[in-house]
Design a protein around this motif. Structure first.
Motif, PDB file in Angstrom:
ATOM      1  N   ALA A   1      12.230  -7.272 -13.040  1.00 47.56           N
ATOM      2  CA  ALA A   1      14.261  -7.166 -13.055  1.00 47.56           C
ATOM      3  C   ALA A   1      14.556  -6.168 -14.165  1.00 47.56           C
ATOM      4  N   SER A   2      13.308  -5.916 -15.368  1.00 44.88           N
ATOM      5  CA  SER A   2      13.985  -4.816 -16.284  1.00 44.88           C
ATOM      6  C   SER A   2      14.251  -3.549 -15.752  1.00 44.88           C
ATOM      7  N   LEU A   3      12.692  -2.676 -14.477  1.00 43.25           N
ATOM      8  CA  LEU A   3      13.173  -1.714 -13.767  1.00 43.25           C
ATOM      9  C   LEU A   3      14.135  -1.149 -13.362  1.00 43.25           C
ATOM     10  N   PRO A   4      14.433   0.108 -12.627  1.00 42.15           N
ATOM     11  CA  PRO A   4      16.058   0.381 -12.299  1.00 42.15           C
ATOM     12  C   PRO A   4      16.057   0.079 -10.778  1.00 42.15           C
ATOM     13  N   THR A   5      17.310  -0.346 -10.220  1.00 40.90           N
ATOM     14  CA  THR A   5      17.341  -1.262  -8.642  1.00 40.90           C
ATOM     15  C   THR A   5      17.335  -0.151  -8.137  1.00 40.90           C
ATOM     16  N   ALA A   6      17.757   1.170  -8.373  1.00 41.04           N
ATOM     17  CA  ALA A   6      18.463   2.111  -7.103  1.00 41.04           C
ATOM     18  C   ALA A   6      17.162   2.708  -6.527  1.00 41.04           C
ATOM     19  N   CYS A   7      17.503   3.315  -5.409  1.00 46.12           N
ATOM     20  CA  CYS A   7      15.615   3.767  -4.814  1.00 46.12           C
ATOM     21  C   CYS A   7      16.083   4.636  -3.917  1.00 46.12           C
ATOM     22  N   THR A   8      15.763   6.418  -4.670  1.00 45.44           N
ATOM     23  CA  THR A   8      15.648   6.628  -3.448  1.00 45.44           C
ATOM     24  C   THR A   8      15.285   7.074  -2.838  1.00 45.44           C
ATOM     25  N   ALA A   9      14.791   8.859  -2.448  1.00 48.14           N
ATOM     26  CA  ALA A   9      13.610   9.590  -1.784  1.00 48.14           C
ATOM     27  C   ALA A   9      12.639   9.680  -3.223  1.00 48.14           C
ATOM     28  N   ALA A  10      13.521   9.970  -4.314  1.00 41.27           N
ATOM     29  CA  ALA A  10      12.289  10.113  -5.615  1.00 41.27           C
ATOM     30  C   ALA A  10      12.074   9.597  -5.782  1.00 41.27           C
ATOM     31  N   GLU A  11      12.579   8.166  -5.866  1.00 44.95           N
ATOM     32  CA  GLU A  11      11.618   6.979  -6.826  1.00 44.95           C
ATOM     33  C   GLU A  11      12.268   5.608  -6.155  1.00 44.95           C
ATOM     34  N   CYS A  12      11.625   5.302  -6.561  1.00 46.91           N
ATOM     35  CA  CYS A  12      11.936   3.741  -6.315  1.00 46.91           C
ATOM     36  C   CYS A  12      11.624   2.133  -7.133  1.00 46.91           C
TER      37      CYS A  12
ATOM     38  N   TRP B   1       6.769  -0.941  -8.430  1.00 48.77           N
ATOM     39  CA  TRP B   1       6.592  -1.684  -9.563  1.00 48.77           C
ATOM     40  C   TRP B   1       6.162  -3.014  -8.842  1.00 48.77           C
ATOM     41  N   ALA B   2       6.505  -3.497  -8.101  1.00 42.79           N
ATOM     42  CA  ALA B   2       6.170  -4.975  -6.937  1.00 42.79           C
ATOM     43  C   ALA B   2       5.116  -4.588  -5.720  1.00 42.79           C
ATOM     44  N   GLY B   3       5.676  -3.568  -5.290  1.00 37.94           N
ATOM     45  CA  GLY B   3       3.756  -2.730  -4.437  1.00 37.94           C
ATOM     46  C   GLY B   3       2.597  -2.588  -4.882  1.00 37.94           C
ATOM     47  N   CYS B   4       2.628  -2.430  -6.352  1.00 34.66           N
ATOM     48  CA  CYS B   4       1.623  -2.240  -6.875  1.00 34.66           C
ATOM     49  C   CYS B   4       0.614  -3.464  -7.369  1.00 34.66           C
TER      50      CYS B   4
ATOM     51  N   THR C   1       7.418  -0.020 -18.904  1.00 36.61           N
ATOM     52  CA  THR C   1       6.390  -1.247 -18.037  1.00 36.61           C
ATOM     53  C   THR C   1       5.178  -1.142 -17.381  1.00 36.61           C
ATOM     54  N   SER C   2       4.238  -1.651 -17.432  1.00 36.53           N
ATOM     55  CA  SER C   2       2.536  -1.362 -16.984  1.00 36.53           C
ATOM     56  C   SER C   2       2.253  -2.706 -16.799  1.00 36.53           C
ATOM     57  N   LEU C   3       1.433  -3.404 -15.939  1.00 35.26           N
ATOM     58  CA  LEU C   3       0.895  -4.371 -15.495  1.00 35.26           C
ATOM     59  C   LEU C   3      -0.544  -4.613 -17.044  1.00 35.26           C
ATOM     60  N   HIS C   4      -0.632  -3.591 -17.127  1.00 41.97           N
ATOM     61  CA  HIS C   4      -1.639  -3.452 -18.283  1.00 41.97           C
ATOM     62  C   HIS C   4      -1.209  -3.818 -19.427  1.00 41.97           C
ATOM     63  N   GLN C   5       0.121  -3.343 -19.495  1.00 37.73           N
ATOM     64  CA  GLN C   5       0.842  -3.628 -20.916  1.00 37.73           C
ATOM     65  C   GLN C   5       1.073  -5.263 -21.351  1.00 37.73           C
ATOM     66  N   LEU C   6       1.990  -5.667 -20.118  1.00 33.83           N
ATOM     67  CA  LEU C   6       2.174  -6.791 -19.362  1.00 33.83           C
ATOM     68  C   LEU C   6       1.392  -8.030 -19.717  1.00 33.83           C
ATOM     69  N   TYR C   7      -0.133  -7.627 -19.663  1.00 36.66           N
ATOM     70  CA  TYR C   7      -1.427  -9.007 -19.969  1.00 36.66           C
ATOM     71  C   TYR C   7      -2.012  -8.626 -21.204  1.00 36.66           C
ATOM     72  N   GLN C   8      -1.524  -7.488 -21.918  1.00 39.66           N
ATOM     73  CA  GLN C   8      -1.529  -8.025 -23.163  1.00 39.66           C
ATOM     74  C   GLN C   8      -1.056  -9.347 -24.403  1.00 39.66           C
TER      75      GLN C   8
ATOM     76  N   LEU D   1       1.359  -1.473   0.311  1.00 35.31           N
ATOM     77  CA  LEU D   1       0.413   0.130  -0.144  1.00 35.31           C
ATOM     78  C   LEU D   1       0.750   1.447   0.221  1.00 35.31           C
ATOM     79  N   LEU D   2       2.130   1.424   0.672  1.00 31.64           N
ATOM     80  CA  LEU D   2       2.245   2.319   1.116  1.00 31.64           C
ATOM     81  C   LEU D   2       3.446   2.463  -0.845  1.00 31.64           C
ATOM     82  N   LEU D   3       3.896   1.879  -1.228  1.00 29.59           N
ATOM     83  CA  LEU D   3       4.822   1.978  -2.547  1.00 29.59           C
ATOM     84  C   LEU D   3       4.426   2.204  -3.590  1.00 29.59           C
ATOM     85  N   ALA D   4       3.049   1.444  -3.869  1.00 27.12           N
ATOM     86  CA  ALA D   4       2.255   1.938  -4.876  1.00 27.12           C
ATOM     87  C   ALA D   4       1.744   2.876  -5.542  1.00 27.12           C
ATOM     88  N   MET D   5       2.589   4.196  -5.307  1.00 31.37           N
ATOM     89  CA  MET D   5       2.311   5.498  -5.267  1.00 31.37           C
ATOM     90  C   MET D   5       2.351   5.828  -6.899  1.00 31.37           C
ATOM     91  N   PRO D   6       0.808   6.693  -7.635  1.00 33.21           N
ATOM     92  CA  PRO D   6       1.037   7.664  -6.849  1.00 33.21           C
ATOM     93  C   PRO D   6      -0.010   7.350  -6.016  1.00 33.21           C
TER      94      PRO D   6
END
Length: 238
Positions: A87-98, A103-106, A151-158, A37-42
């Protein structure tokens, strides 16, 4: 194991998966979903909100509402696609983005909110449906359909929407994310949901009451008991 079982049989479905056996001790599930819930922003709902069926249309052809058959190879293909997308998503996790955590949270939040509306005799459960306009689902529509690093779950589901129901796909995607994130932990046994997964869940196009079935955070343990113990049939050990 003592704290992981898998998405398998403890939510409604039209066939052998009559209930979706969700994973693990109740405490683990609750904490996982809180993190999701906390990670699935915005946390701002988009104007396209409605139900997952409405915001994730199948553009590849006629969407299948109930998975009629699914081989082990086809199941693994879907799992691998989700794992590769994460795995294709950037692994860096900062105060601005993670990105990976977001994506996992969503994915986990969607699967969790899908099954938590189960009520004996009143439907719900892992039916691919939740009311995205409900306050507890704020921001969920956005993270399902808006690409994160292309990458979005919607795109992947196609790739799978003419073969696998959205209800089944949410369960598959959540399992794949749990496998991937678990592999980040050193000295921890990997998990596989292949043998315990059951297909056959039917996607509901509408579910107006679903958002009101989710646990209310302000009521604390009473709501945990209502949703997980009374409705889903779990106990305090999971």
């Amino acid at each position: 194991s003592s704290w992981l079982k898998v998405l398998g049989s403890r939510a409604l479905s039209s066939k052998s998966a009559s209930r979706v056996q969700f994973v693990g001790h109740t405490h683990f599930v609750i904490m996982t979903l809180r993190v999701a819930l906390l990670l699935a922003m915005p946390l701002v709902a988009v104007s396209t909100a409605g139900t997952p069926y409405e915001v994730m249309p199948c553009k590849a052809g006629d969407p299948v509402l109930t998975t009629q058959n699914l081989t082990t190879c086809e199941y693994k293909e879907a799992v691998d696609a989700v794992k590769e997308a994460w795995a294709s998503l950037p692994t860096a996790c900062t105060a601005a983005e993670c990105p990976q955590a977001t994506w996992a949270g969503c994915v986990l939040r969607m699967a969790g909110h899908d099954f938590m509306d189960y009520q004996p005799g009143n439907g719900g459960g892992s039916d691919g449906c939740t009311n995205l306009d409900a306050n507890d689902n704020a921001g969920l529509a956005s993270c399902l359909i808006e690409p994160l690093n292309r990458t979005s779950l919607h795109q992947l589901y196609q790739q799978f929407c003419t073969k696998i129901s959205l209800a089944d796909f949410f369960v598959i995607a959540a399992g794949a994310v749990m496998q991937s994130t678990r592999e980040l932990e050193p000295n921890v046994q990997p998990i596989s949901f292949t043998e315990s997964f059951k297909f056959g869940r039917t996607t509901n196009k509408t579910c107006p009451r679903a958002g009101h079935q989710l646990p209310l955070a302000e009521l604390s343990c009473d709501e945990v008991e209502r949703v997980y113990v009374e409705n889903m049939g779990l106990d305090w050990r999971g």
